[in-house]
Design a protein around this motif. Structure first.
Motif, PDB file in Angstrom:
ATOM      1  N   GLU A 100     -16.948  93.590 -96.498  1.00 56.29           N
ATOM      2  CA  GLU A 100     -17.315  94.789 -95.721  1.00 56.29           C
ATOM      3  C   GLU A 100     -17.851  95.683 -96.981  1.00 56.29           C
ATOM      4  OE1 GLU A 100     -17.202  95.896 -92.692  1.00 56.29           O
ATOM      5  OE2 GLU A 100     -16.467  93.740 -92.031  1.00 56.29           O
ATOM      6  N   ALA A 101     -17.947  97.021 -96.922  1.00 54.65           N
ATOM      7  CA  ALA A 101     -18.816  97.946 -97.657  1.00 54.65           C
ATOM      8  C   ALA A 101     -17.558  98.006 -98.723  1.00 54.65           C
ATOM      9  CB  ALA A 101     -19.190  99.294 -97.067  1.00 54.65           C
ATOM     10  N   CYS A 102     -16.243  98.285 -98.548  1.00 61.34           N
ATOM     11  CA  CYS A 102     -15.410  98.416 -99.552  1.00 61.34           C
ATOM     12  C   CYS A 102     -14.420  97.599 -99.891  1.00 61.34           C
ATOM     13  CB  CYS A 102     -14.474  99.976 -99.148  1.00 61.34           C
ATOM     14  SG  CYS A 102     -15.793 101.348 -98.967  1.00 61.34           S
ATOM     15  N   SER A 103     -14.353  96.654 -99.164  1.00 69.81           N
ATOM     16  CA  SER A 103     -13.283  95.381 -99.354  1.00 69.81           C
ATOM     17  C   SER A 103     -13.701  94.086 -98.804  1.00 69.81           C
ATOM     18  CB  SER A 103     -12.055  95.772 -98.191  1.00 69.81           C
ATOM     19  OG  SER A 103     -12.487  95.778 -96.892  1.00 69.81           O
ATOM     20  N   LYS A 104     -13.085  93.163 -99.150  1.00 75.69           N
ATOM     21  CA  LYS A 104     -13.362  91.706 -98.979  1.00 75.69           C
ATOM     22  C   LYS A 104     -12.178  90.903 -98.559  1.00 75.69           C
ATOM     23  CE  LYS A 104     -13.601  90.381-103.620  1.00 75.69           C
ATOM     24  NZ  LYS A 104     -14.344  89.887-104.691  1.00 75.69           N
ATOM     25  N   GLY A 105     -12.097  89.754 -97.866  1.00 77.29           N
ATOM     26  CA  GLY A 105     -10.939  89.049 -97.658  1.00 77.29           C
ATOM     27  C   GLY A 105     -11.223  87.767 -97.143  1.00 77.29           C
ATOM     28  N   LEU A 106     -10.070  87.389 -96.519  1.00 75.55           N
ATOM     29  CA  LEU A 106     -10.018  85.966 -95.758  1.00 75.55           C
ATOM     30  C   LEU A 106      -9.236  86.022 -94.747  1.00 75.55           C
ATOM     31  CD1 LEU A 106     -10.567  82.761 -96.805  1.00 75.55           C
ATOM     32  CD2 LEU A 106      -8.155  82.829 -97.684  1.00 75.55           C
ATOM     33  N   ILE A 107      -9.631  85.223 -93.668  1.00 80.08           N
ATOM     34  CA  ILE A 107      -9.045  85.391 -92.589  1.00 80.08           C
ATOM     35  C   ILE A 107      -8.506  83.853 -92.024  1.00 80.08           C
ATOM     36  CG2 ILE A 107      -8.970  85.440 -89.777  1.00 80.08           C
ATOM     37  CD1 ILE A 107     -11.311  87.422 -90.316  1.00 80.08           C
ATOM     38  N   GLY A 108      -7.337  83.438 -91.954  1.00 81.82           N
ATOM     39  CA  GLY A 108      -6.731  82.149 -91.751  1.00 81.82           C
ATOM     40  C   GLY A 108      -6.335  82.003 -90.150  1.00 81.82           C
ATOM     41  N   VAL A 109      -6.924  81.043 -89.681  1.00 83.91           N
ATOM     42  CA  VAL A 109      -6.458  80.800 -87.982  1.00 83.91           C
ATOM     43  C   VAL A 109      -5.928  79.670 -87.779  1.00 83.91           C
ATOM     44  CG1 VAL A 109      -7.803  80.438 -85.783  1.00 83.91           C
ATOM     45  CG2 VAL A 109      -8.904  81.892 -87.509  1.00 83.91           C
ATOM     46  N   ALA A 110      -4.511  79.699 -87.116  1.00 87.06           N
ATOM     47  CA  ALA A 110      -3.663  78.453 -87.027  1.00 87.06           C
ATOM     48  C   ALA A 110      -4.626  77.674 -85.660  1.00 87.06           C
ATOM     49  CB  ALA A 110      -2.328  78.978 -86.499  1.00 87.06           C
ATOM     50  N   GLU A 111      -5.028  76.536 -85.778  1.00 85.69           N
ATOM     51  CA  GLU A 111      -5.663  75.738 -84.851  1.00 85.69           C
ATOM     52  C   GLU A 111      -4.897  75.519 -83.545  1.00 85.69           C
ATOM     53  OE1 GLU A 111      -7.673  72.495 -86.348  1.00 85.69           O
ATOM     54  OE2 GLU A 111      -8.808  73.871 -87.768  1.00 85.69           O
ATOM     55  N   ASP A 112      -3.482  75.530 -83.568  1.00 86.25           N
ATOM     56  CA  ASP A 112      -2.604  75.095 -82.491  1.00 86.25           C
ATOM     57  C   ASP A 112      -3.006  76.365 -81.445  1.00 86.25           C
ATOM     58  OD1 ASP A 112      -2.024  72.863 -83.196  1.00 86.25           O
ATOM     59  OD2 ASP A 112      -0.002  73.133 -83.904  1.00 86.25           O
ATOM     60  N   THR A 113      -2.777  77.591 -82.029  1.00 88.31           N
ATOM     61  CA  THR A 113      -2.352  78.849 -81.315  1.00 88.31           C
ATOM     62  C   THR A 113      -3.585  79.879 -81.477  1.00 88.31           C
ATOM     63  OG1 THR A 113      -1.177  80.108 -82.965  1.00 88.31           O
ATOM     64  CG2 THR A 113       0.206  78.610 -81.519  1.00 88.31           C
ATOM     65  N   ASN A 114      -4.762  79.753 -82.272  1.00 87.82           N
ATOM     66  CA  ASN A 114      -5.701  80.570 -82.620  1.00 87.82           C
ATOM     67  C   ASN A 114      -5.012  81.908 -82.972  1.00 87.82           C
ATOM     68  OD1 ASN A 114      -7.890  78.872 -82.170  1.00 87.82           O
ATOM     69  ND2 ASN A 114      -8.194  79.862 -80.075  1.00 87.82           N
ATOM     70  N   GLN A 115      -3.612  81.951 -83.344  1.00 86.87           N
ATOM     71  CA  GLN A 115      -3.282  83.415 -84.119  1.00 86.87           C
ATOM     72  C   GLN A 115      -3.887  83.114 -85.620  1.00 86.87           C
ATOM     73  OE1 GLN A 115       1.145  83.072 -83.833  1.00 86.87           O
ATOM     74  NE2 GLN A 115       1.187  83.922 -82.041  1.00 86.87           N
ATOM     75  N   PHE A 116      -3.974  84.284 -85.825  1.00 84.47           N
ATOM     76  CA  PHE A 116      -4.753  84.682 -87.191  1.00 84.47           C
ATOM     77  C   PHE A 116      -4.239  85.621 -88.201  1.00 84.47           C
ATOM     78  CE2 PHE A 116      -6.873  87.621 -84.602  1.00 84.47           C
ATOM     79  CZ  PHE A 116      -7.213  88.655 -85.417  1.00 84.47           C
ATOM     80  N   ILE A 117      -4.315  85.662 -89.314  1.00 87.56           N
ATOM     81  CA  ILE A 117      -3.892  86.713 -90.296  1.00 87.56           C
ATOM     82  C   ILE A 117      -5.177  87.034 -91.134  1.00 87.56           C
ATOM     83  CG2 ILE A 117      -2.957  85.084 -91.744  1.00 87.56           C
ATOM     84  CD1 ILE A 117      -0.796  87.262 -92.531  1.00 87.56           C
ATOM     85  N   ALA A 118      -5.508  88.151 -91.323  1.00 89.02           N
ATOM     86  CA  ALA A 118      -6.546  88.767 -92.045  1.00 89.02           C
ATOM     87  C   ALA A 118      -5.790  89.286 -93.569  1.00 89.02           C
ATOM     88  CB  ALA A 118      -7.252  89.758 -91.473  1.00 89.02           C
ATOM     89  N   ILE A 119      -6.196  88.919 -94.754  1.00 94.61           N
ATOM     90  CA  ILE A 119      -5.921  89.475 -95.798  1.00 94.61           C
ATOM     91  C   ILE A 119      -6.963  90.007 -96.615  1.00 94.61           C
ATOM     92  CG2 ILE A 119      -4.911  88.866 -98.252  1.00 94.61           C
ATOM     93  CD1 ILE A 119      -3.847  86.163 -96.858  1.00 94.61           C
ATOM     94  N   SER A 120      -6.846  91.321 -97.185  1.00 95.47           N
ATOM     95  CA  SER A 120      -7.975  91.929 -97.645  1.00 95.47           C
ATOM     96  C   SER A 120      -7.707  92.688 -98.757  1.00 95.47           C
ATOM     97  CB  SER A 120      -8.460  93.216 -96.681  1.00 95.47           C
ATOM     98  OG  SER A 120      -7.277  94.081 -96.766  1.00 95.47           O
ATOM     99  N   MET A 121      -8.676  92.821 -99.704  1.00 95.07           N
ATOM    100  CA  MET A 121      -8.503  93.496-101.100  1.00 95.07           C
ATOM    101  C   MET A 121      -9.850  94.437-101.281  1.00 95.07           C
ATOM    102  SD  MET A 121      -9.238  90.078-103.280  1.00 95.07           S
ATOM    103  CE  MET A 121      -9.093  88.847-101.801  1.00 95.07           C
ATOM    104  N   PRO A 122      -9.363  95.213-102.214  1.00 94.83           N
ATOM    105  CA  PRO A 122     -10.479  96.414-102.477  1.00 94.83           C
ATOM    106  C   PRO A 122     -11.483  95.501-103.343  1.00 94.83           C
ATOM    107  CG  PRO A 122      -8.529  96.953-103.449  1.00 94.83           C
ATOM    108  CD  PRO A 122      -8.277  95.885-102.695  1.00 94.83           C
ATOM    109  N   LYS A 123     -12.830  95.954-103.312  1.00 94.48           N
ATOM    110  CA  LYS A 123     -13.845  95.474-104.128  1.00 94.48           C
ATOM    111  C   LYS A 123     -13.749  96.306-105.220  1.00 94.48           C
ATOM    112  CE  LYS A 123     -17.324  93.946-101.048  1.00 94.48           C
ATOM    113  NZ  LYS A 123     -18.858  94.162-100.385  1.00 94.48           N
ATOM    114  N   GLU A 124     -13.747  95.707-106.439  1.00 92.90           N
ATOM    115  CA  GLU A 124     -13.710  96.197-107.860  1.00 92.90           C
ATOM    116  C   GLU A 124     -14.665  95.472-108.836  1.00 92.90           C
ATOM    117  OE1 GLU A 124     -10.348  98.152-109.299  1.00 92.90           O
ATOM    118  OE2 GLU A 124      -9.873  98.618-107.210  1.00 92.90           O
TER     119      GLU A 124
END
Length: 150
Positions: free
Chosen positions: A126-150
């Motif tokens: 994104e404009a001010c941040s970047k990150g990673l999204i992990g998707v559990a294939e069994d349930t499609n639940q996900f978690i997004a981890i973000s960090m500021p760009k620097e």
């Protein structure tokens, strides 16, 4: 000397007092009154008057209403769908949106097996941040981890 230290350590351990905890059934949060557990009954259900909508479900947008779908290979389970200049993760086998279509840039990163379960990871930017999204294939639940760009 060693025997004396051992006896001293045992005596210290034996001399520790245990705490007594009063059992209770419930506490009135407004008045602070404690209701004891005498005569309480255990139940396996709870009454819910309202639903927590702080994390509402992901809106399901049919694939034919999206502008495009991008996959790394034809055998991939997940793809990136685009609509109105934004993108999100789409599960091709379950035919459902995994995330909202709200990212500026999203791409497949890697797939990993952890303790017999599979997880698929996507990178995003994104404009001010970047990150990673992990998707559990069994349930499609996900978690997004973000960090500021620097």
């Amino acid at each position: 000397m060693r025997n004396f230290v051992f006896v001293l350590l045992v005596a210290i351990a034996v001399g520790v007092n245990a705490q007594v905890v009063e059992q209770m059934d419930s506490i009135d949060v407004n008045t602070g009154v404690i209701y004891p557990a005498n005569g309480s009954v255990a139940v396996d259900t709870a009454s819910v008057d309202t639903v927590n909508v702080s994390n509402p479900p992901v809106p399901q947008i049919p694939l034919d209403e999206c502008d495009s779908l991008m996959v790394s290979s034809p055998a991939d389970r997940y793809g990136v769908v685009w609509r109105n200049g934004k993108c999100g993760i789409y599960d091709l086998s379950k035919k459902e949106n995994v995330t909202r279509i709200e990212y500026k840039d999203l791409w497949f990163s890697f797939r990993k097996e952890i303790d017999g379960e599979y997880y698929t990871y996507f990178g995003w930017d994104e404009a001010c941040s970047k990150g990673l999204i992990g998707v559990a294939e069994d349930t499609n639940q996900f978690i997004a981890i973000s960090m500021p760009k620097e």
